[in-house]
Every structure is written in C-alpha cells, then in structure tokens.
Design a protein around this motif. Structure first.
Motif, short mmCIF file in Angstrom:
data_model
loop_
_atom_site.label_atom_id
_atom_site.label_comp_id
_atom_site.label_asym_id
_atom_site.label_seq_id
_atom_site.Cartn_x
_atom_site.Cartn_y
_atom_site.Cartn_z
N GLY A 18 0.79 -1.22 0.00
CA GLY A 18 0.00 0.00 0.00
C GLY A 18 0.82 1.27 0.00
N LEU A 19 2.13 1.22 -0.19
CA LEU A 19 2.95 2.43 -0.24
C LEU A 19 2.69 3.16 -1.55
N SER A 20 2.69 4.47 -1.49
CA SER A 20 2.47 5.27 -2.69
C SER A 20 3.71 5.23 -3.57
N VAL A 21 3.54 5.68 -4.82
CA VAL A 21 4.66 5.73 -5.76
C VAL A 21 5.76 6.63 -5.22
N ALA A 22 5.37 7.76 -4.62
CA ALA A 22 6.36 8.71 -4.07
C ALA A 22 7.15 8.07 -2.93
N ASP A 23 6.45 7.35 -2.02
CA ASP A 23 7.13 6.70 -0.89
C ASP A 23 8.11 5.64 -1.38
N ILE A 24 7.68 4.83 -2.36
CA ILE A 24 8.56 3.79 -2.90
C ILE A 24 9.77 4.41 -3.58
N PHE A 25 9.54 5.51 -4.31
CA PHE A 25 10.64 6.20 -4.99
C PHE A 25 11.67 6.70 -3.98
N ILE A 26 11.19 7.31 -2.89
CA ILE A 26 12.09 7.80 -1.84
C ILE A 26 12.85 6.63 -1.21
N LEU A 27 12.14 5.53 -0.94
CA LEU A 27 12.76 4.36 -0.32
C LEU A 27 13.87 3.80 -1.20
N VAL A 28 13.63 3.73 -2.50
CA VAL A 28 14.64 3.22 -3.43
C VAL A 28 15.88 4.11 -3.41
N ILE A 29 15.67 5.44 -3.41
CA ILE A 29 16.81 6.37 -3.38
C ILE A 29 17.61 6.23 -2.09
N VAL A 30 16.89 6.14 -0.96
CA VAL A 30 17.56 6.01 0.35
C VAL A 30 18.42 4.74 0.38
N LEU A 31 17.86 3.63 -0.06
CA LEU A 31 18.61 2.38 -0.06
C LEU A 31 19.77 2.42 -1.06
N PHE A 32 19.56 3.05 -2.21
CA PHE A 32 20.62 3.12 -3.21
C PHE A 32 21.79 3.95 -2.70
N VAL A 33 21.50 5.09 -2.06
CA VAL A 33 22.56 5.92 -1.48
C VAL A 33 23.32 5.13 -0.41
N HIS A 34 22.57 4.39 0.41
CA HIS A 34 23.18 3.54 1.44
C HIS A 34 24.15 2.54 0.82
N GLU A 35 23.70 1.86 -0.24
CA GLU A 35 24.55 0.84 -0.85
C GLU A 35 25.71 1.46 -1.62
N LEU A 36 25.52 2.67 -2.14
CA LEU A 36 26.63 3.35 -2.81
C LEU A 36 27.78 3.61 -1.84
N GLY A 37 27.44 3.88 -0.57
CA GLY A 37 28.49 4.05 0.43
C GLY A 37 29.33 2.79 0.57
N HIS A 38 28.65 1.64 0.67
CA HIS A 38 29.38 0.37 0.71
C HIS A 38 30.19 0.16 -0.57
N PHE A 39 29.56 0.46 -1.71
CA PHE A 39 30.16 0.22 -3.02
C PHE A 39 31.47 0.99 -3.18
N PHE A 40 31.44 2.30 -2.90
CA PHE A 40 32.65 3.12 -3.09
C PHE A 40 33.74 2.75 -2.08
N ALA A 41 33.35 2.37 -0.87
CA ALA A 41 34.34 1.92 0.12
C ALA A 41 35.02 0.64 -0.36
N MET A 42 34.23 -0.29 -0.91
CA MET A 42 34.80 -1.52 -1.45
C MET A 42 35.76 -1.23 -2.60
N ARG A 43 35.34 -0.35 -3.50
CA ARG A 43 36.21 -0.03 -4.64
C ARG A 43 37.51 0.64 -4.17
N TYR A 44 37.41 1.49 -3.13
CA TYR A 44 38.59 2.16 -2.61
C TYR A 44 39.60 1.16 -2.06
N PHE A 45 39.11 0.12 -1.40
CA PHE A 45 39.99 -0.87 -0.79
C PHE A 45 40.36 -2.00 -1.75
#
Length: 590
Positions: A290-317
């Motif tokens: 029952g989440l709206s399109v806007a809520d799902i869009f925000i959730l995807v961005i939040v999770l993607f930013v979170h995983e980008l942090g892991h991603f760039f740290a992995m690439r750095y090391f």
C-alpha cells in the motif's frame, strides 16, 4: 484488521519468496549452445580428476568402457566455467553412460551421472537423478526417467528397468568420435527447441533467454520444489559406505563450489540487467503493502545511497566484482577480496549508514533554519526522515545489519561461539521489538534472520573446531572441506549447504584479526554514532511511560489509534506512527 493486506503480502512472500527469486534469476540468465572440444584424460585438471574418480570406478566395475571426453564452456552467456563430459559404453547391455561435472554454485552433486539407451525408432530413454525439476519441457523424442534416488550408485539398476519399453528395439552400438559430438549437439538442440515451442524461451542475438510468462513462473516453482525435495533425499542417503567411497570426490567438489562463489557475476550489461530486474521486483512488492509511488521512490533512493556508500568503500579498498542489487526487503552490495583487514571491513560496514545519516540530518537542519516544519509532506523532508530512520535502524547491533557486522568485526572475530550467541541476542531483541510495536514489517526480518540461525550455529562450530586444531594461518580450503564432510554435526547438510558454510568460515579466517587500537577507536566511533538513537529511545520510553496514553483503557487506546490513523490519511504520512511504536516517537509532532 488494519494491516490485513500487509499480513497477506508478507505471507505470500514467505510462501513464494524462493519461487520469485528463482524466477528473477531465470530472467537474468542468457544461454547458448556449447562448443564441444575433444580432449584427453591427462588434460583434465587434477582436482576434476579426483571428483570424477569414484564415479568412473563405479562404471568400470559395471562393465562400462571409457570412450571419449569433451570439454566446453558453460551454456550461460558471460560464464567462464569449464565443464567436462566423459562418455562410457556398456557393450553387454548397449547402454551409454555420461559423466558431467557440475561446478555450479548451489549444485547438490559434484557430478551428474546419466544413462541413455537408443532405439531403432531414433527415440532415447534417459535416466538421470535429481535433475527433472531443471527440465521444464521433455521433448517427445525422449523417454525421461528420474526417480530422485538417495544414492547415485542405484541409477544404473533403475535404468535397466526404465529402458524396457514395448515396441522399442535397442541399438547396441557405441558412438564414434563424430557420432558422439553430433549426439550431444542434437540433445542440446532438442531440449532448447522444446523450450522455445513451449513459450518459455526466445532466441536472441547472443543465443537464448527465458521470457517472462506464466509457464516460466510454473517452471521456477517446480525448480524450487524439486531442489528442496532432492536435498531431503540426499540427506537420507548419507551413509558411511557412500561417504567413504566418495569422500575425496566430495572434498574436491566442495572446494570447487567454494571457488565458484567468488566468480564474477558476468558482463556489465548482465549486471545492469540484474540490477533493473531486482528494482522492479522490489517496487512491485512494496506496492502490495500500500505504499504510494512517491514513498517507494524515496525508499529506493535512500537504499541506493546507502549501498553506494558500501560500493565506493569496497572499490577504494580494492574489492573486485562489486555489484549492487535489490532484495525483496532491502538492497545489498557484494564484492570479493581475499585477506582483507578488519579495518577495511569496519570502514566498508560503516560507510553504508553514515552518509545517509549525515545527508538526512543536514537536510532537516537546512529546512528547519528556513522556518519550515520538519515533519510535513514535502519530498525533501520525507526523504530526510526516511534516510535517518532506515540508516539508524541499520546501525542497531543486530546481525546481519551493518551495526551487527561492525560488532562482529571488532569484538567477536576471535570468538566463534560468541558470534552465535550474539546472533541469538540480536534475534531476540528484534522479536521483542516486533511484538512491542506490532509491526508486520519487522516480522519479515525476524523470520529471515531466524532462518539463518542454524547456519550461524554450524559456522561457529566449524570455526571453533578449526581454531582448536590448527593455527589460523595454517587453515586451508582442504582443511575446511574435510571437517564439513567428516564431522557428524554437518552430516545432514547437502553439498550446496556445506559449500555456503565453508565459504563463510573461510571469509572469517581470511580476515586479519583487529588490533586493540582499532577495537577501541572503532567501538568508540560506533557508540558515538549510535548515541542519538539511544537517547531518543530512552526519552521516548520515558515520555510514553509518563504520558496519559499508558493510563488509557484498552478501548481508549483503540479509539486513539483509529483517530491517529485518520489524521495520517489526511496528511498522507504513511509510516506507522501509532503512539506505542518507535517510529511514532521519532515522528511525534511537538
């Protein structure tokens, strides 16, 4: 009843979750016809020879004669796995036997053994073991038999009965080199074209791929069921005689699967395909809640930013094969690096939640300074709130959240049993939180983490036994494989399950132990970052305990929750904010 649709969606996911995952994997893969190359026995890798040895011995004892061997790259586009096929012939019975190595992740057997009898009508009787669920369509030219036997030694006896078919006359003649290659190519084309005609696969420029359809969903469901069924059967057939006869073969097969876990996902185009498919599945699932399109869009961005942090740290090391993809209830970043340090592991874990928290707090501060109420319906505020909540939850000391990984890296890497106890404590905390908040979303995490409880115990037992027998620097893949095959604690695990346990054990062993300086600095940083949520939780509990809400009757609390829900519907704020929920405390308007 207010969460009835959410509960139904959670139940559906838990019931069909593995089918959904298998369905997405089918859509991800592309396959092609293999190019067979004849080779000699001495060209086979020594490890592969050890895998094949007990099967070959069994065939020779049953009067089969070795004829030819071929090698080819896996049918999966982008995979560099090398597969071997060995051809044997029994002149007395007129039966063709085929040994095929299966160096794939999740394979339940190190080798696939099948028997073929060819008739004058050009039809074929084939007997295999534990493979029928991987074949969506049986061509009309094939009599296919699969009895799901606990021991591969019994397949030959089964085939002697299976091949007795009325009005069919057996051709008692072996293949020559060209005939053998032609027969394998004919078989691959036969099954592939059957899939195309059935509507489960389509042709592409690179070969073939599965197409999204009801037929593919049914195939994914049958594959999941058959895999579970065969896993149980193989556990039943684990006898002392069978284990001793194939201990060397299983050891090398286990090592082979451990190595395949680290293999690259494939080309960048394939990675992007998997990424897009995982996002589509993620969005579809949360739409059910029952989440709206806007809520799902925000959730995807939040999770993607979170995983980008892991991603760039992995690439750095210097991690290799780094990938981001979404799961039904979150996202994950994967990467490979051997002999990584505890410092690297700590930073990689920390760089997931830290950027999201900093971004969320910064946005709220900027909005507040401009005189705008922080908890309204604007996109920026919704993003900031969700980013803070999700990333702080991820910092909680519960495995496998990032906070739990940090604690394991800094404090528990030296104590295998402590890791298991920590897992239980985290699961208990999460279960209590779920009951207290009455949050159906938390139920999903409780179930998923509970499913890994047995695996966590076995990993801790394996580490404990290895550390008591060897020095950490002396532990090899062979030591781990032998322990999992010989120790009775792991006797009921399948080869695929042992490979996953072995890989987790190896991951812990390959990580260098943290120095005391890192332990103090890392734990201090972690507790400092976690302190705001501890303060909010403490004062939230204190406010709740002292508030008039705690003195209300049961009926009064129900009326208040109903009123709160009505207000939320007017405001469009869809996060659960009932007065006795943690999110309610955080989102409470003053």
């Amino acid at each position: 009843m207010e969460h009835i649709w959410i509960w139904l969606a959670v139940g559906l996911l838990l019931w069909q979750g593995m089918t959904l995952l298998q369905f997405l994997m089918f859509l991800y893969y592309k396959f092609r016809f293999p190019e067979y190359q004849l080779c000699q026995k001495d060209e086979i890798d020594a490890q592969v020879q050890k895998i094949l040895l007990p099967y070959e011995t069994h065939l020779l004892e049953n009067h089969f004669e070795f004829k030819y061997i071929v090698k080819y790259k896996s049918m999966i586009v982008g995979s560099d796995l090398v597969v071997y096929k060995m051809y044997y012939y029994n002149p007395t019975e007129g039966i063709h036997a085929i040994l095929e190595t299966t160096p794939y992740k999740g394979s339940l057997q190190p080798v696939k053994l099948s028997y073929d009898t060819i008739y004058e009508s050009k039809r074929v009787a084939t007997t295999e073991n534990g493979m029928k669920h991987f074949i969506p369509v049986i061509p009309k030219e094939v009599y296919f038999f699969d009895h799901y036997l606990p021991l591969w030694e019994n397949i030959f006896k089964a085939h002697l009965k299976d091949r007795i078919i009325d009005d069919e006359k057996i051709i008692r003649q072996p293949f020559d080199r060209e005939g053998w290659l032609a027969y394998m190519q004919y078989s691959e084309h036969l099954y592939t074209y059957a899939n195309v005609q059935y509507g489960i696969a389509i042709k592409t420029e690179e070969g073939y791929r599965y197409r999204a359809s009801v037929a593919l969903w049914n195939f994914a469901k049958e594959t999941t069921r058959g895999y579970k069924k065969f896993s149980k059967i193989l556990k039943m057939g684990t006898t002392e005689t069978s284990t001793q006869n194939s201990i060397q073969s299983q050891t090398q097969g286990l090592i082979s699967q451990m190595e395949q876990i680290d293999k690259r996902v494939g080309k960048s185009s394939s990675k992007m395909r998997l990424f897009i498919l995982s996002i589509i599945a993620f969005v579809a699932l949360f739409s059910l809640f029952g989440l709206s399109v806007a809520d799902i869009f925000i959730l995807v961005i939040v999770l993607f930013v979170h995983e980008l942090g892991h991603f760039f740290a992995m690439r750095y090391f210097g991690y290799t094969d780094t990938n981001i993809f979404f799961l039904p209830f979150g996202a994950v970043t994967t990467g490979n690096k051997k002999r990584r340090s505890a410092y690297e592991e700590f930073i990689v874990s920390l760089m997931g939640p830290l950027p999201g928290i900093v971004i969320g707090i910064t946005l709220l501060v900027l909005v507040t300074q401009n005189g705008v109420e922080p908890f309204n319906n604007s996109f920026i505020n919704s993003y900031a709130i969700m980013s803070i909540i999700i990333n702080y939850i991820n910092l909680l000391p519960i495995y496998p959240l990032d906070g739990g990984r940090i604690l394991q890296t800094l404090l528990l890497s030296r104590y295998p049993k402590g890791q298991f106890y920590f897992y239980i404590i985290g699961l208990t905390i999460l279960t209590v939180a779920m009951v207290w908040m009455r949050d159906p979303f938390l139920l999903i995490f409780v179930v998923l983490i509970a499913l890994g409880l047995k695996n966590s115990y076995l990993v801790s037992e394996g580490l404990k036994k290895l550390f008591s027998t060897y020095k950490q620097e002396d532990i090899t893949k062979e030591n781990i494989a032998l322990l999992l095959l010989e120790d009775k604690k792991f006797a009921n695990e399948t080869l695929a399950s042992k490979a996953r346990i072995a890989k987790q054990v190896l991951t812990v062993i390959e990580m260098k132990k943290p120095r005391k300086r890192l332990m103090f600095f890392g734990m201090g940083s972690y507790l400092f970052l976690l302190s705001p949520i501890l303060v909010v939780g403490y004062f939230g509990l204190k406010i709740m305990h002292q508030s008039p809400y705690s003195d209300l009757s049961k009926e009064g609390k129900i009326e208040l929750r109903t009123f709160n829900k009505t207000v939320q519907s007017y405001e469009g704020f869809k996060i659960n904010t009932t007065p006795n929920s943690f999110l309610g405390i955080l989102a409470k308007k003053v």
